[in-house]
Design a protein around this motif. Sequence first.
Motif, short mmCIF file in Angstrom:
data_model
loop_
_atom_site.label_atom_id
_atom_site.label_comp_id
_atom_site.label_asym_id
_atom_site.label_seq_id
_atom_site.Cartn_x
_atom_site.Cartn_y
_atom_site.Cartn_z
N MET A 1 2.90 12.06 -89.19
CA MET A 1 1.79 11.30 -88.63
C MET A 1 2.23 10.57 -87.36
SD MET A 1 -0.86 11.90 -90.33
CE MET A 1 -0.28 13.53 -90.79
N GLU A 2 3.47 10.04 -87.45
CA GLU A 2 4.09 9.38 -86.28
C GLU A 2 4.07 10.31 -85.08
OE1 GLU A 2 5.14 6.37 -85.90
OE2 GLU A 2 6.05 6.67 -83.92
N LEU A 3 4.34 11.59 -85.35
CA LEU A 3 4.40 12.57 -84.27
C LEU A 3 3.04 12.74 -83.60
CD1 LEU A 3 6.46 14.58 -83.05
CD2 LEU A 3 5.42 16.32 -84.48
N ILE A 4 1.99 12.81 -84.44
CA ILE A 4 0.64 12.98 -83.89
C ILE A 4 0.25 11.76 -83.07
CG2 ILE A 4 -1.78 13.33 -84.50
CD1 ILE A 4 -0.79 14.81 -86.98
N GLN A 5 0.63 10.60 -83.60
CA GLN A 5 0.40 9.35 -82.86
C GLN A 5 1.02 9.43 -81.47
OE1 GLN A 5 -0.72 6.54 -85.21
NE2 GLN A 5 -1.66 6.11 -83.22
N GLN A 6 2.27 9.85 -81.44
CA GLN A 6 2.98 9.97 -80.16
C GLN A 6 2.31 11.00 -79.26
OE1 GLN A 6 5.29 8.33 -78.79
NE2 GLN A 6 6.24 7.15 -80.42
N LEU A 7 1.83 12.09 -79.85
CA LEU A 7 1.16 13.12 -79.04
C LEU A 7 -0.09 12.54 -78.39
CD1 LEU A 7 1.39 16.45 -81.04
CD2 LEU A 7 2.40 15.88 -78.84
N ILE A 8 -0.81 11.70 -79.12
CA ILE A 8 -2.03 11.11 -78.55
C ILE A 8 -1.65 10.18 -77.38
CG2 ILE A 8 -3.94 9.54 -79.04
CD1 ILE A 8 -3.93 10.81 -81.87
N ASN A 9 -0.60 9.37 -77.59
CA ASN A 9 -0.11 8.54 -76.47
C ASN A 9 0.26 9.41 -75.29
OD1 ASN A 9 -0.37 6.26 -77.95
ND2 ASN A 9 1.79 6.17 -78.58
N GLY A 10 0.94 10.53 -75.57
CA GLY A 10 1.38 11.42 -74.51
C GLY A 10 0.21 11.98 -73.72
N VAL A 11 -0.87 12.32 -74.44
CA VAL A 11 -2.03 12.88 -73.74
C VAL A 11 -2.68 11.82 -72.86
CG1 VAL A 11 -4.35 13.77 -74.11
CG2 VAL A 11 -2.46 14.70 -75.42
N SER A 12 -2.74 10.56 -73.33
CA SER A 12 -3.32 9.49 -72.49
C SER A 12 -2.50 9.31 -71.22
CB SER A 12 -3.35 8.17 -73.24
OG SER A 12 -3.96 8.34 -74.47
N LEU A 13 -1.17 9.20 -71.41
CA LEU A 13 -0.30 9.04 -70.25
C LEU A 13 -0.40 10.27 -69.34
CD1 LEU A 13 1.95 7.41 -68.89
CD2 LEU A 13 3.59 8.58 -70.34
N GLY A 14 -0.43 11.43 -69.99
CA GLY A 14 -0.50 12.68 -69.23
C GLY A 14 -1.77 12.79 -68.41
N SER A 15 -2.89 12.23 -68.91
CA SER A 15 -4.12 12.34 -68.12
C SER A 15 -4.02 11.46 -66.88
CB SER A 15 -5.34 11.99 -68.97
OG SER A 15 -5.20 10.72 -69.53
N ILE A 16 -3.26 10.35 -66.97
CA ILE A 16 -3.03 9.52 -65.77
C ILE A 16 -2.18 10.31 -64.77
CG2 ILE A 16 -1.98 7.41 -64.91
CD1 ILE A 16 -2.69 6.12 -67.57
N TYR A 17 -1.09 10.91 -65.25
CA TYR A 17 -0.27 11.74 -64.37
C TYR A 17 -1.11 12.84 -63.72
CZ TYR A 17 4.03 9.80 -66.39
OH TYR A 17 5.04 8.99 -66.80
N ALA A 18 -1.97 13.45 -64.53
CA ALA A 18 -2.76 14.58 -64.02
C ALA A 18 -3.66 14.13 -62.89
CB ALA A 18 -3.58 15.19 -65.16
N LEU A 19 -4.30 12.94 -63.04
CA LEU A 19 -5.20 12.47 -61.98
C LEU A 19 -4.43 12.23 -60.68
CD1 LEU A 19 -7.59 9.94 -63.73
CD2 LEU A 19 -8.15 12.16 -62.78
N ILE A 20 -3.20 11.66 -60.79
CA ILE A 20 -2.43 11.42 -59.56
C ILE A 20 -1.95 12.76 -59.00
CG2 ILE A 20 -0.61 10.03 -58.51
CD1 ILE A 20 -0.51 8.38 -61.01
N ALA A 21 -1.52 13.64 -59.90
CA ALA A 21 -0.98 14.93 -59.47
C ALA A 21 -2.02 15.74 -58.70
CB ALA A 21 -0.49 15.72 -60.68
#
Lengths: 292, 321
Positions: A1-21
């Motif tokens: 479950m911890e892993l899925i939690q981290q994946l969700i955080n990763g997607v949020s951070l990743g969408s910020i990176y994607a917008l700048i990229a």
Amino acid sequence: MELIQQLINGVSLGSIYALIALGYTMVYGIVKLINFAHGDVFMVGSFVGFYSITVLDLSFIPALLISMTVCALFGVLIERIAYKPLRNATRIAALITAIGVSLLIEYGFIYVRGAQPEAYPNDVLPTEKFDILGVSINSQSVLIFGVAVVLMIILQIIVHKSKIGKAMRAVSFDADAAKLMGINVNNTISATFAIGSALAGAAGVIFGIYYIKIEPLMGVLPGLKAFVAAVLGGIGIIPGAMVGGLLLGVIEALVSAAGYSLWRDAVAFVVLILILIFMPQGLFGKNKKEKV
Amino acid sequence: MTTIKRAKGFWLSISLSLIFFAVVQVLIGGGSLNPFYQNTLMFIGINIILAASLHLIIGITGQFSIGHAGFLAVGAYASAVMTMKLEMPFYAALIVGGLASALAGLIIGIPSLRLKGDYLAIATLGFGEIVRIMLLNIDYVGGASGMQVSHLTTWPWVFASVIITIIVIRNFTSSTHGRACISIREDETAADSMGINTTYYKVVAFAIGAFFAGIAGGLYAHNFYIIQPSNFGFLKSFDILILVVLGGLGSLSGAVLAAILLTVVTTFLQDYPETRMIIYSLVLIVMMLYRPQGLMGTKEITSMFKRKGGSSHEKNKNTAA
């Protein structure tokens, strides 16, 4: 479950990176310039959002729109003053100018308002927690991801359906030929900077709401990582930047989950060097032979 | 004839610099130079070495590298470990620092051969950051709180290192190898098709540049009482880059002059770090807009004297042709 939690955080951070990229990749696609100042546009966007919320007492959507507008104008201003006179200069000259512009924005900003960080108000978006199958999801991360997706869809529509999008694609394909066909190359390039900077501004507001703390040098590291994301997906390719951003966010989250959170920042650059060595065209790019 | 003249110029500049060294040494010995000026002199020396070493990579070989702080950090930490943990003498520490840095230059140089221009720049920037983050996470060298270093850097050490750096880089540039490097800068594809082993020369330039950056790192580390990973971020790389850009991409004397000039400016602006960075960034932008070749272009100071002389070998060559 911890892993899925981290994946969700990763997607949020990743969408910020994607917008700048997206901004990096569009500008690179059209003028072949790594716009080092792009990370600082992101920073300015974050501060504009902060002031619109605290000083003007606006809610999330108006603050987002104001930030995007200011950043679009700012991006065009940078392009007109610093990059336009150098369009036919050497690549190194353009790159050095971009570094100079980036430093000027950062330290000019510090000179004007000081280097102290600010705390974003956290009552802008609802902060409820949902429990889905034992994973608690913050409503903020859902909204952030939603905003990023909506902006990306709008971008795709602009690029593929509108007249200016057509002009952008033509100029990035062959600027001289586009000029001969009656396309105003200068305006098209400015429009590219405007759209890219607006996305960075939106990313700035989202970042502020998600991570709370903002400061004048906050654009440097996300800016560089967004560039890594753009290279990962294949620089100059818009869907590549989105996938690259999300992928990088997830990779970082996985590294943190594995207990190496101090190495998170280094991992992005290791990914960059590996991609450049083994797959310089990126995940979505086609291999092009160099012309002599 | 020309070799005699060149040798004469060589011995002239060597003796001039030795006189300068002796004068400063006497001033320091006599106590007329206070620690502030001494420190400025050390900084000028270290910056000259850094500028000259980056000049070899960017100005001569045309490899746009902005990770020089990484090489500086490797040299600084390697030499600090030698003196503080292994209790080796200072000269050994300097050489080990240089060699460690050259090794790092090889490691980054070999893969980055496949990259050009912007990509190389960003990869070297990433390399510098990786070095910094690695140092942050190694407890042996103190992590984020840094490492205590005793003050061993003295004026003779700095002076000797500067002179050796300049002589080696000057001679390398005017040798066959240097010409090969210049041809890579001008047009890599053409150089390759003329039979120049571009891979080999790019790696050599990286390794030599990194070696001297490592020496500078050793001097830098032992000039402070503490070194921390945060001293070696990419702002440091940009500081070194601006020395080379201001001096002129391709001019060794330009890089040296810019190092002297900007170190003095930096010293006076020590209390106003923001102002310093604003001035630096404006210099970069204005320079690229109005004089992209830098203060000196690719000219050296010595070539200016030759033109005035009237009977230099360059002029003879022109009339003969």
